[in-house]
Every structure is written in C-alpha cells, then in structure tokens.
Design a protein around this motif. Structure first.
Motif, PDB file in Angstrom:
ATOM      1  N   ASP A 137      12.417  12.111 -18.919  1.00  0.00           N
ATOM      2  CA  ASP A 137      12.250  10.829 -19.592  1.00  0.00           C
ATOM      3  C   ASP A 137      11.452   9.874 -18.704  1.00  0.00           C
ATOM      4  O   ASP A 137      11.628   9.839 -17.479  1.00  0.00           O
ATOM      5  N   VAL A 138      10.585   9.079 -19.335  1.00  0.00           N
ATOM      6  CA  VAL A 138       9.702   8.210 -18.560  1.00  0.00           C
ATOM      7  C   VAL A 138      10.481   7.158 -17.774  1.00  0.00           C
ATOM      8  O   VAL A 138      10.080   6.766 -16.685  1.00  0.00           O
ATOM      9  N   ILE A 139      11.588   6.689 -18.309  1.00  0.00           N
ATOM     10  CA  ILE A 139      12.374   5.690 -17.572  1.00  0.00           C
ATOM     11  C   ILE A 139      12.936   6.299 -16.301  1.00  0.00           C
ATOM     12  O   ILE A 139      12.926   5.675 -15.232  1.00  0.00           O
ATOM     13  N   ASP A 140      13.418   7.524 -16.380  1.00  0.00           N
ATOM     14  CA  ASP A 140      13.934   8.189 -15.186  1.00  0.00           C
ATOM     15  C   ASP A 140      12.825   8.408 -14.164  1.00  0.00           C
ATOM     16  O   ASP A 140      13.045   8.281 -12.948  1.00  0.00           O
ATOM     17  N   ARG A 141      11.635   8.736 -14.643  1.00  0.00           N
ATOM     18  CA  ARG A 141      10.518   8.945 -13.718  1.00  0.00           C
ATOM     19  C   ARG A 141      10.140   7.649 -12.994  1.00  0.00           C
ATOM     20  O   ARG A 141       9.855   7.652 -11.791  1.00  0.00           O
ATOM     21  N   VAL A 142      10.143   6.542 -13.728  1.00  0.00           N
ATOM     22  CA  VAL A 142       9.832   5.252 -13.101  1.00  0.00           C
ATOM     23  C   VAL A 142      10.899   4.892 -12.074  1.00  0.00           C
ATOM     24  O   VAL A 142      10.585   4.442 -10.963  1.00  0.00           O
ATOM     25  N   ASN A 143      12.141   5.098 -12.437  1.00  0.00           N
ATOM     26  CA  ASN A 143      13.230   4.793 -11.505  1.00  0.00           C
ATOM     27  C   ASN A 143      13.121   5.636 -10.237  1.00  0.00           C
ATOM     28  O   ASN A 143      13.288   5.137  -9.112  1.00  0.00           O
ATOM     29  N   ASP A 144      12.814   6.931 -10.405  1.00  0.00           N
ATOM     30  CA  ASP A 144      12.650   7.805  -9.240  1.00  0.00           C
ATOM     31  C   ASP A 144      11.457   7.377  -8.391  1.00  0.00           C
ATOM     32  O   ASP A 144      11.509   7.424  -7.150  1.00  0.00           O
ATOM     33  N   GLY A 145      10.367   6.962  -9.051  1.00  0.00           N
ATOM     34  CA  GLY A 145       9.191   6.539  -8.302  1.00  0.00           C
ATOM     35  C   GLY A 145       9.457   5.299  -7.459  1.00  0.00           C
ATOM     36  O   GLY A 145       9.017   5.213  -6.306  1.00  0.00           O
ATOM     37  N   LEU A 146      10.173   4.336  -8.016  1.00  0.00           N
ATOM     38  CA  LEU A 146      10.518   3.135  -7.253  1.00  0.00           C
ATOM     39  C   LEU A 146      11.436   3.480  -6.084  1.00  0.00           C
ATOM     40  O   LEU A 146      11.319   2.904  -4.998  1.00  0.00           O
ATOM     41  N   HIS A 147      12.345   4.432  -6.324  1.00  0.00           N
ATOM     42  CA  HIS A 147      13.235   4.853  -5.235  1.00  0.00           C
ATOM     43  C   HIS A 147      12.440   5.515  -4.112  1.00  0.00           C
ATOM     44  O   HIS A 147      12.693   5.254  -2.921  1.00  0.00           O
ATOM     45  N   GLU A 148      11.477   6.357  -4.464  1.00  0.00           N
ATOM     46  CA  GLU A 148      10.669   7.009  -3.449  1.00  0.00           C
ATOM     47  C   GLU A 148       9.840   5.990  -2.676  1.00  0.00           C
ATOM     48  O   GLU A 148       9.647   6.112  -1.450  1.00  0.00           O
ATOM     49  N   SER A 170      10.032   5.367   1.322  1.00  0.00           N
ATOM     50  CA  SER A 170       8.823   5.474   2.134  1.00  0.00           C
ATOM     51  C   SER A 170       8.600   4.214   2.968  1.00  0.00           C
ATOM     52  O   SER A 170       8.183   4.287   4.131  1.00  0.00           O
ATOM     53  N   ILE A 171       8.877   3.046   2.403  1.00  0.00           N
ATOM     54  CA  ILE A 171       8.762   1.802   3.173  1.00  0.00           C
ATOM     55  C   ILE A 171       9.773   1.803   4.314  1.00  0.00           C
ATOM     56  O   ILE A 171       9.472   1.382   5.439  1.00  0.00           O
ATOM     57  N   GLY A 213       0.811  -1.218   0.000  1.00  0.00           N
ATOM     58  CA  GLY A 213       0.000   0.000   0.000  1.00  0.00           C
ATOM     59  C   GLY A 213       0.837   1.257   0.000  1.00  0.00           C
ATOM     60  O   GLY A 213       0.523   2.241  -0.682  1.00  0.00           O
ATOM     61  N   THR A 214       1.947   1.230   0.761  1.00  0.00           N
ATOM     62  CA  THR A 214       2.858   2.386   0.776  1.00  0.00           C
ATOM     63  C   THR A 214       3.488   2.601  -0.587  1.00  0.00           C
ATOM     64  O   THR A 214       3.622   3.748  -1.051  1.00  0.00           O
ATOM     65  N   ALA A 215       3.878   1.516  -1.234  1.00  0.00           N
ATOM     66  CA  ALA A 215       4.509   1.632  -2.554  1.00  0.00           C
ATOM     67  C   ALA A 215       3.532   2.222  -3.573  1.00  0.00           C
ATOM     68  O   ALA A 215       3.899   3.129  -4.347  1.00  0.00           O
ATOM     69  N   ILE A 216       2.293   1.735  -3.591  1.00  0.00           N
ATOM     70  CA  ILE A 216       1.314   2.281  -4.531  1.00  0.00           C
ATOM     71  C   ILE A 216       1.038   3.742  -4.217  1.00  0.00           C
ATOM     72  O   ILE A 216       0.859   4.575  -5.123  1.00  0.00           O
ATOM     73  N   GLY A 217       1.017   4.097  -2.934  1.00  0.00           N
ATOM     74  CA  GLY A 217       0.797   5.495  -2.565  1.00  0.00           C
ATOM     75  C   GLY A 217       1.841   6.424  -3.137  1.00  0.00           C
ATOM     76  O   GLY A 217       1.545   7.584  -3.468  1.00  0.00           O
ATOM     77  N   GLU A 218       3.069   5.958  -3.258  1.00  0.00           N
ATOM     78  CA  GLU A 218       4.128   6.774  -3.864  1.00  0.00           C
ATOM     79  C   GLU A 218       4.088   6.703  -5.386  1.00  0.00           C
ATOM     80  O   GLU A 218       4.229   7.719  -6.073  1.00  0.00           O
TER      81      GLU A 218
END
Length: 501
Positions: A108-119, A123-124, A91-96
């Motif tokens: 770039d979309v790849i950079d955005r995905v990488n940043d989102g996974l890092h966030e 958060s976890i 749930g925390t991961a989806i929230g980010e």
C-alpha cells in the motif's frame, strides 16, 4: 505491457465461479506487468508529469532546501539551518525518499511513504552518529507518492502540499508550527501568522534522534489535477489567491519557475523550493524525467551563493547576492525584526533535548534537592543556637531553638511557678519574646524574673530593680543563679531536667 485479460500469469489466483453461457465476457483494461494486485477500478493508470526548482534566495548564503520530482513521487524537504548543517539533513532525506519513485506494487502506498520517512529518519541519525557536530540538524518532509490512482501523502514540519482541481485550490497538509496551533485555537488569523515573530518555530521535524509520527493520508486523483509542493519560503509569503493564479496556466516547468520568482518578489528571505506536477495519462503524454534539486543535488550552491537559475526565458529573476557588506546610503532593504537573530536559527527552539535527557533531568533534580537540604540544615542549626524563656506545665522554663513548631524543645526547667508572677510578667513569659544567644543569659533572665516579678502576696520579698538583693551565701563557689536562696530572699530556683521536674 501485457493484457491481464489474455495472460493467465498476470491474473490473480481466485476460485472459479461458473458463468452462464449467455453472459458476455467482461473487458479488461491493460495494466502494467509490475502490478501484483489488480486495481478494482477500470481506469487506466495515470502518472505525474512534474518539474522542480530550488533557489537559494536573496539573503541566505547556502541552500538548505531539497526537492524531487518523478513520475510517481514528489518531495520537498526544508533543512533546519545554522551550524548544524540543515542542507545535509534535507539532502539525506531526499536521498532516501527518492527510492520510492517506482511503479506501484503490492504494498500500500501509505505504508511505503511511512517506511520511506522512517528510513530518512534513520539515515539522518547515522549522519549525526558519524559527525557529532551535526547534532541538532533536522529537516521538514512533505512527500506525495502516486500509485496510478491514489496519492499517499506523508508530512512532517511546515513545508506544504496543495491540490488544484477545476480551478479550486486545496491545501492538503497542515503545518506543524507554533503559529498554526494559534490559528487552530482561533487566537490569530492566517494574515497575522505570516508576520508573527515566532512564525519560524516548528513542532515536528526529522532529526534522526526523536521518533516523529508523520501525518499520513491518501486521496484519489483525476486526470487534469495539478499538485504543488513547496517549502515555507514560498507558502510563507504567497497568498492562496496568488498561488491559484500562478498554478492555473502554463506547463509545470513554467509554473514552478514563476512561483519561485513570485516568492522572491514578495519578499521571501528564505530558500525557495517549488515542485509542480500534472496528473496525466502516460499513453497521451510522456512524463518528464526525474529531477533532484537544491542541497540534494549538490550543484552550484557549493560553488557560490548564487541561485540555481539566473532567469526565465532569457530574463532575470531579480535575485540579489547575499548581503555581506554595509547597506549603502539611500538603499532600503527589508530588515528582520531583530537583525542579530537569524530566523532560521529559531527553528531549533521546539526540538526536543538531546540524548540522555533523563540523566540531565535526574542530575538537575538531585542538585535542587541537595541545595534545599543544605538550606534546611543550615536553618535548623542556626535555630538551635538560640534560647528563649517560656512556660511549660505551669513552670518557667528555658527553650532551645526558636518559637516555631518543630524548631524548639524544653532545655531546662526552673522551680519558679508562673502563678507566683505578676500578670504583666506572666504575659511576657508566655509570649516567648525573650530570646537569648546563650543558656547562661537565659538563666540570668529567669533569676531576674523571680526577683522582680513575683506577686506581693506570694510570701517572698521582691527586691527593688535598682537595688541588688543580698547574696544568700558567703561562699563564692556556692553562688549560682539557680541555687536555693535564703528564706525571704529573691527567687527560689532549682535547675531541673525536662524529665526531672
């Protein structure tokens, strides 16, 4: 929406190049105002029209899956269960990750995905810091971010992403699992992996503690493409042919629900989350509203163990209540290989050890070295309580220790030469087989050797083994096994130090 060809503020700053008068003006396709860098293609921007469904399943008491579907983003996270609350991790991961669901920009979309996974990872970790009881929680994450033409995929764990194009299904992600490594090595087949006893072991997950490098890649999408993201509760039991058949017809809503139903009917004992989305032209088809499902939605799974939906088109999915009592006679259920072991708990196994692992390893190494040092010290101390008769530089001597290199040294040297002894006695002395618990007994042994083991031509009288030799002195205080005997007596021995030979 404005036309970049007619609005000077929307066009990028470029150097002006003279154009011949005869050359016609190139047309410009309309693009959203939010795009900072125009895409090189003249294709219009596309969007995703999706639907997400998550169900607790027929066995588990709570749903630890989370899913998301939006016009630009699709995501599925499968929390690692047990006492560490995998539902919080997913749930925390989806929230980010849901914050990525925005119209494309200059990044770039790849950079955005990488940043989102890092966030999501950070958060976890913050959740674990606030509540130590969550230490060990983790989640898989499969994310698909669309910029209107390119789809960027980020992947960690064993959830999956598929692409259906022109009736052909392609698996986009590769599982980070133990059994997948066996498949890659050619040791087992896909069919064998579905029933492997360690099929639940994952090698990568977001846990907030250990950095994980996700799989990142991008691909071009076309109108009519269909995307399918799911947790292992679906892909772990459904064959590719069955998935293809279900994805071929119906709306995303109908298909996602049918995929969940089919997974439960196929015997899935896990939570099941399915997200289906079509690539559409927004001018022809209005995309559906964003959806959050599963643990991230914090819906009815908090109120009870029943699924998020009870049926489809007024029907029933066949979902059963979690088994909390004894199984009635005459009713058969699919029982795991070991009913005492929760397969979800096995997913913890490949996770790295907790923080300060280096300190634990250092302490363990110190303990092992300490035990080894004590054992060696005890062995050396024991060896130094022993004495044996041997030979050194042609003389019969007393050694302290045992006849092992490094564990013995010359303790006393007698004046009895080995050459004066009989051959059998010489061999016995050289073998060092005569071991004694004290130096006094070793001295007595040398006295007996000198008395009984001399050669007949050595010029001395050898007393009979059964008749003790006459004492060489009448003074008891002067009697010693190592004192010089009278002429013609038994052994002529003198105690010497190793350096006083």
């Amino acid at each position: 929406m404005t036309d970049p060809g007619n609005d000077a503020s929307a066009a990028p700053e470029t150097e002006e190049v003279p154009v011949p008068d005869a050359q016609p003006e190139l047309p410009h396709d309309p693009q959203p105002d939010t795009i900072d860098v125009p895409l090189p293609s003249t294709r219009p921007l596309l969007q995703l029209d999706g639907y997400a469904v998550s169900d607790v399943g027929r066995v588990r008491k709570d749903n630890q899956d989370s899913g998301y579907s939006g016009p630009w983003l699709l995501a599925v996270c499968d929390g690692v269960g047990g006492a560490a609350r995998g539902d919080i991790a997913s749930g925390t991961a989806i929230g980010e990750l849901r914050q990525l669901d925005e119209p494309p920009g200059s990044v770039d979309v790849i950079d955005r995905v990488n940043d989102g996974l890092h966030e999501a990872h950070v958060s976890i970790g913050a959740q674990v810091d606030q509540d130590p009881a969550l230490n060990g929680t983790s989640t898989t994450a499969t994310v698909a971010l669309f910029d209107g033409q390119r789809l960027a995929v980020g992947h960690v764990g064993d959830s999956r992403a598929y692409l259906l194009r022109d009736g052909e299904l392609s698996q986009l992600t590769n599982d980070h699992t133990f059994v997948q490594s066996l498949i890659d090595e050619g040791r087992i087949t896909e069919a064998e992996a579905r029933v492997h006893p360690h099929r639940n072991l994952i090698l990568k997950a977001l846990d907030g503690l250990h950095d994980v490098e996700p799989d990142l890649f991008a691909l071009e999408l076309l109108p009519g493409d269909r995307l399918f993201l799911c947790s292992d509760g679906a892909c772990g039991v459904l064959e590719d042919d069955r998935i293809t058949t279900l994805l071929t017809d119906g709306t995303p809503e109908f298909t996602s629900i049918e995929l969940v139903r089919a997974s439960l009917d196929a015997g899935s004992s896990d939570n099941v989350t399915c997200v289906v989305a079509d690539v559409v032209d927004p001018s022809e088809h209005a995309p559906a509203d964003p959806m959050v499902v599963g643990a991230a939605a914090d819906l009815r799974q908090r109120r009870g163990p029943r699924g998020l939906f009870r049926g489809h088109r007024s029907g029933d999915t066949g979902e059963l209540e979690p088994i909390t009592a004894e199984i009635p006679e005459g009713v058969e259920y699919a029982i795991p290989e070991d009913p005492l072991v929760d397969p979800e708990a096995l997913r913890y196994a490949p996770q790295a050890p907790p923080r300060f692992a280096w300190a634990r390893r250092l302490l363990a190494a110190a303990i092992v070295l300490g035990i080894a040092w004590i054992a060696l010290g005890t062995a050396y101390w024991w060896s130094q309580q022993k004495y044996y008769v041997g030979v050194d530089d042609g003389y019969v001597v007393i050694y302290r220790g045992v006849d092992v290199p490094g564990l013995s040294h010359v303790y006393e040297v007698s004046d009895l030469e080995v050459a004066d002894l009989q051959e059998s006695t010489q061999e016995e002395v050289r073998n060092g087989a005569m071991i004694y618990s004290s130096v006094e007994r070793a001295r007595e042994a040398i006295t007996r050797i000198g008395a009984n083991g001399r050669q007949s031509g050595s010029g001395t009288t050898t007393p009979s083994p059964t008749t003790p030799a006459a004492p060489t002195t009448t003074n008891p205080d002067d009697a010693s096994p190592f004192s010089p005997p009278a002429e013609g007596g038994a052994a002529d021995l003198t105690t010497l130090t190793p350096d006083g030979r």
